[in-house]
Design a protein around this motif. Structure first.
Motif, short mmCIF file in Angstrom:
data_model
loop_
_atom_site.label_atom_id
_atom_site.label_comp_id
_atom_site.label_asym_id
_atom_site.label_seq_id
_atom_site.Cartn_x
_atom_site.Cartn_y
_atom_site.Cartn_z
N VAL A 52 -21.46 -28.78 70.35
CA VAL A 52 -21.75 -28.41 71.60
C VAL A 52 -21.02 -29.38 72.72
N GLU A 53 -20.74 -28.87 74.11
CA GLU A 53 -20.86 -30.01 74.77
C GLU A 53 -21.47 -30.20 76.13
N PRO B 223 -19.90 -34.87 73.79
CA PRO B 223 -20.22 -34.08 72.82
C PRO B 223 -21.71 -34.20 72.33
N GLY B 224 -21.99 -33.22 71.87
CA GLY B 224 -23.56 -33.11 71.32
C GLY B 224 -23.35 -32.05 69.97
N SER B 225 -24.26 -32.77 68.81
CA SER B 225 -24.44 -31.88 67.76
C SER B 225 -25.74 -31.06 67.71
N VAL B 226 -25.74 -30.04 67.09
CA VAL B 226 -26.90 -29.22 67.04
C VAL B 226 -27.89 -29.55 65.91
N LEU B 227 -29.07 -30.11 66.08
CA LEU B 227 -29.78 -30.42 64.70
C LEU B 227 -30.57 -29.33 64.48
N SER B 228 -31.04 -28.34 65.43
CA SER B 228 -32.07 -27.49 64.80
C SER B 228 -31.38 -26.44 63.80
N ASP B 229 -32.23 -25.50 63.22
CA ASP B 229 -31.71 -24.46 62.51
C ASP B 229 -31.28 -23.42 63.41
N ARG B 230 -30.94 -22.20 63.02
CA ARG B 230 -30.41 -21.46 63.96
C ARG B 230 -31.49 -20.43 64.44
N ASP C 257 -25.59 -39.31 72.16
CA ASP C 257 -25.67 -40.68 72.03
C ASP C 257 -26.73 -40.92 73.28
N PRO C 258 -27.74 -41.69 72.74
CA PRO C 258 -28.83 -42.04 73.45
C PRO C 258 -28.52 -42.72 74.98
N SER C 259 -27.32 -43.44 74.96
CA SER C 259 -26.67 -44.39 75.97
C SER C 259 -26.56 -43.25 76.80
N VAL C 260 -26.03 -42.06 76.98
CA VAL C 260 -25.59 -41.46 77.77
C VAL C 260 -26.93 -40.64 78.87
N ILE C 261 -28.05 -40.48 78.29
CA ILE C 261 -28.99 -40.18 78.90
C ILE C 261 -30.06 -41.09 79.44
N ALA C 262 -29.64 -42.65 79.21
CA ALA C 262 -30.34 -43.67 79.88
C ALA C 262 -30.68 -43.56 81.15
N GLY C 263 -31.78 -43.56 81.64
CA GLY C 263 -32.00 -43.24 83.13
C GLY C 263 -32.45 -41.75 83.40
N ARG C 264 -32.25 -40.95 82.42
CA ARG C 264 -32.82 -39.57 82.58
C ARG C 264 -34.19 -39.37 81.50
N PRO C 265 -35.16 -39.32 82.39
CA PRO C 265 -36.64 -39.39 81.43
C PRO C 265 -36.75 -38.16 80.67
N ALA C 266 -37.50 -38.24 79.41
CA ALA C 266 -37.38 -37.27 78.57
C ALA C 266 -38.84 -36.39 79.34
N LEU C 267 -38.79 -35.12 79.51
CA LEU C 267 -39.96 -34.45 79.85
C LEU C 267 -41.09 -34.54 78.68
N ALA C 268 -42.12 -34.76 79.48
CA ALA C 268 -43.36 -34.74 78.60
C ALA C 268 -43.89 -33.28 78.00
N LEU C 269 -43.72 -32.91 76.72
CA LEU C 269 -44.13 -31.82 76.33
C LEU C 269 -45.60 -32.25 75.46
N ALA D 289 -25.46 -40.43 62.09
CA ALA D 289 -25.27 -41.01 63.47
C ALA D 289 -25.16 -39.95 64.68
N PRO D 290 -25.60 -40.18 65.90
CA PRO D 290 -25.22 -39.59 66.97
C PRO D 290 -23.92 -39.25 67.15
N PRO D 291 -23.22 -38.39 67.80
CA PRO D 291 -22.17 -38.15 68.40
C PRO D 291 -21.53 -39.12 69.10
N ALA D 292 -20.38 -39.71 69.06
CA ALA D 292 -20.06 -40.84 69.94
C ALA D 292 -19.80 -40.52 71.23
N PRO D 293 -20.41 -41.36 72.15
CA PRO D 293 -20.41 -40.89 73.62
C PRO D 293 -19.24 -40.64 74.19
#
Length: 216
Positions: A59-60, A70-77, A87-99, A203-207
């Motif tokens: 996906v994008e 780019p993003g890769s889908v890890l989950s099953d369908r 790539d983790p670098s592209v979400i640096a500064g975007r905190p993960a929401l606490a589940l 590896a994660p997709p390239a950023p």
């Protein structure tokens, strides 16, 4: 400052609590649909509406009006929740929401409860939409929340600002196109747990910066 729209103004007291989460919500483009999603793990994991992602494996992810990667889908369908890796670098500064995982700690969703969601509409600014729970089922919760096109998949919060699920297109055949269900946090947790085990295998997709959608 902008005058809030009626849906935002009438939102529950959760609305001011949600502003801090705007950066954690992004847009996800699959080959067939466009959804919202939110950061669930700082290792580059985002949870969008699984029905919008469909059977796509790539996906994008649109982080801002000027940045798409780019993003890769890890989950099953799984139909309701997808897990997308960037790539983790592209979400640096975007905190993960606490589940609240494990599910035993997940906040309950009850009839008539007021909830709110952050959504990323197509061609629009992020907005906070509120509504009430109108029916509780084991895997999905019905609401009267109406979402703009492309807005399904954002996080849903209760009045205390805790994440209680994500928005998904209604599965009711009689529903309107903009009617939203909520997939409870327990199923986001399950899909995330299943995806974490696959992280080390690739590896994660390239950023890479991707071409922007012409409408944005």
């Amino acid at each position: 400052s902008m005058v809030p729209s009626p849906t935002v103004a009438s939102a529950s007291r959760a609305a001011p609590l949600l502003d801090k989460h705007l950066e954690s919500v992004v847009a996800v483009w699959s080959p067939t649909a466009r959804a919202s999603g939110f950061v669930v793990d700082s290792r580059g994991l985002i949870a969008p509406d699984g029905r919008a992602v469909g059977t796509a494996t790539v996906v994008e992810v649109q982080l801002s009006p000027t940045e798409k990667v780019p993003g890769s889908v890890l989950s099953d369908r799984s139909r309701d929740v997808a897990i997308v890796r960037v790539d983790p670098s592209v979400i640096a500064g975007r905190p993960a929401l606490a589940l609240s995982c494990p599910p035993s700690r997940a906040p309950a969703l009850n009839d008539d409860q007021t909830i709110a969601s952050v959504t990323v509409p197509l061609n629009g600014e992020k907005e906070i939409v509120s509504g009430d729970v109108s029916g509780v089922h084991p895997r999905r919760v019905e609401t009267d929340m109406r979402l703009p096109f492309g807005g399904f998949g954002g996080p849903v919060f209760n009045d205390a600002g805790a994440v209680v699920g994500l928005t998904s297109m209604s599965v009711d055949p009689d529903s309107r196109r903009d009617d939203a269900d909520v997939v409870p946090t327990i199923f986001v947790c399950e899909t995330l747990a299943g995806s974490l085990s696959t992280l080390s295998s690739a590896a994660p997709p390239a950023p890479t910066r991707l071409a922007l959608h012409p409408q944005l």
